[in-house]
Motif scaffolding. Structure first.
Motif, PDB file in Angstrom:
ATOM      1  N   ILE A 133       7.430 -16.265  19.838  1.00  0.00           N
ATOM      2  CA  ILE A 133       8.247 -15.636  20.872  1.00  0.00           C
ATOM      3  C   ILE A 133       9.465 -15.045  20.167  1.00  0.00           C
ATOM      4  O   ILE A 133      10.248 -15.765  19.556  1.00  0.00           O
ATOM      5  N   VAL A 134       9.621 -13.716  20.255  1.00  0.00           N
ATOM      6  CA  VAL A 134      10.584 -13.015  19.402  1.00  0.00           C
ATOM      7  C   VAL A 134      11.552 -12.173  20.228  1.00  0.00           C
ATOM      8  O   VAL A 134      11.137 -11.371  21.072  1.00  0.00           O
ATOM      9  N   ASP A 135      12.836 -12.330  19.965  1.00  0.00           N
ATOM     10  CA  ASP A 135      13.860 -11.484  20.564  1.00  0.00           C
ATOM     11  C   ASP A 135      13.911 -10.153  19.818  1.00  0.00           C
ATOM     12  O   ASP A 135      13.740 -10.116  18.602  1.00  0.00           O
ATOM     13  N   VAL A 136      14.138  -9.057  20.539  1.00  0.00           N
ATOM     14  CA  VAL A 136      14.219  -7.741  19.891  1.00  0.00           C
ATOM     15  C   VAL A 136      15.483  -7.625  19.044  1.00  0.00           C
ATOM     16  O   VAL A 136      15.437  -7.216  17.882  1.00  0.00           O
ATOM     17  N   LEU A 183       4.894 -12.614  21.528  1.00  0.00           N
ATOM     18  CA  LEU A 183       5.522 -12.211  22.783  1.00  0.00           C
ATOM     19  C   LEU A 183       6.943 -11.774  22.463  1.00  0.00           C
ATOM     20  O   LEU A 183       7.743 -12.563  21.966  1.00  0.00           O
ATOM     21  N   VAL A 184       7.241 -10.504  22.723  1.00  0.00           N
ATOM     22  CA  VAL A 184       8.580  -9.968  22.485  1.00  0.00           C
ATOM     23  C   VAL A 184       9.394 -10.046  23.775  1.00  0.00           C
ATOM     24  O   VAL A 184       8.912  -9.655  24.842  1.00  0.00           O
ATOM     25  N   LEU A 185      10.615 -10.554  23.671  1.00  0.00           N
ATOM     26  CA  LEU A 185      11.537 -10.606  24.799  1.00  0.00           C
ATOM     27  C   LEU A 185      12.682  -9.630  24.529  1.00  0.00           C
ATOM     28  O   LEU A 185      13.257  -9.632  23.440  1.00  0.00           O
ATOM     29  N   SER A 186      13.004  -8.807  25.522  1.00  0.00           N
ATOM     30  CA  SER A 186      14.028  -7.785  25.319  1.00  0.00           C
ATOM     31  C   SER A 186      14.994  -7.741  26.496  1.00  0.00           C
ATOM     32  O   SER A 186      14.634  -8.078  27.624  1.00  0.00           O
ATOM     33  N   GLN A 187      16.211  -7.297  26.217  1.00  0.00           N
ATOM     34  CA  GLN A 187      17.209  -7.108  27.272  1.00  0.00           C
ATOM     35  C   GLN A 187      17.174  -5.693  27.819  1.00  0.00           C
ATOM     36  O   GLN A 187      17.798  -5.403  28.819  1.00  0.00           O
ATOM     37  N   ILE A 188      16.442  -4.805  27.144  1.00  0.00           N
ATOM     38  CA  ILE A 188      16.423  -3.397  27.547  1.00  0.00           C
ATOM     39  C   ILE A 188      14.990  -2.915  27.719  1.00  0.00           C
ATOM     40  O   ILE A 188      14.050  -3.488  27.176  1.00  0.00           O
TER      41      ILE A 188
END
Length: 211
Positions: free
Chosen positions: A50-53, A80-85
């Motif tokens: 699980i990876v933050d952008v 799984l990529v997690l992004s704020q944008i």
């Protein structure tokens, strides 16, 4: 499931670790920068990362670039990529790598624990799941979208979200048979052919995302 978490926010990183632990998964590493992510995946060979952008040092796209590198080293790596944008380009580029097992979700839409846990199970099993907001942005900017009917576009968008034929039928209030017909027409319009060795459902989504 053995999981690696790469998130520079300590609170979110620890929160995800506790959530996954409570669900019966094993967090084998929880790190805060892309280099530590690369090392952790190479050492532990997890079932999912699980990876933050946005990660150090510039907090721009370090996470997504690390995810690309992992998929280049091992196309079967589940991420799984997690992004704020809403970054349609980043999602499309990542989805064209590897052999399935990829997801892209917006952080502020990960509010339902059960759905989130189902999502990670789907990705670990080789599925593709994209946040609906990202899917809509991508489809709106495809110059060939008019080749599909509005209903076919709706079906394709729901396919990209990882929904089954039954779930698509329920969402659009049509029959399973109607969904199957729409999907076959989508395959035909995208010239995916009849090669049964090709996962046409995945290819239909990827063809549009990278066109």
């Amino acid at each position: 499931m053995r999981i690696v978490i790469a998130e520079d926010s300590v609170l979110l990183r620890e929160g995800l670790a506790r959530l996954l632990d409570a669900a019966g998964h094993e967090v084998v590493a929880a790190v805060g920068d892309p280099n530590a992510l690369l090392d952790a995946v190479r050492i532990h060979e997890p079932d999912l990362s699980i990876v933050d952008v946005r990660m150090p040092p510039t907090h721009t796209d370090e996470g997504i670039r690390a995810a690309h590198r992992l998929r280049e080293e091992n196309p079967a790596t589940r991420i799984l990529v997690l992004s704020q944008i809403v970054s349609g380009r980043a999602a499309a580029d990542l989805l064209t790598t590897g052999e399935g097992g990829i997801g892209y979700l917006l952080k502020d839409r990960v509010g339902n624990v059960e759905e989130f846990l189902t999502t990670i199970d789907t990705i670990a099993a080789g599925g593709e799941i994209i946040d609906p907001h990202v899917v809509r942005k991508l489809l709106r900017h495809r110059p060939r979208i008019d080749e599909l009917t509005p209903r076919e576009t709706d079906v394709l968008a729901l396919m990209a979200e990882g929904k089954t034929n039954t779930a698509i039928a329920e969402a659009l209030v049509i029959s399973d048979a109607a969904v199957a017909k729409h999907i076959n027409r989508i395959f035909a319009k995208l010239a995916l052919g009849t090669d049964d060795s090709v996962h046409k459902r995945v290819q239909a989504v990827l063809t549009y995302l990278r066109h």
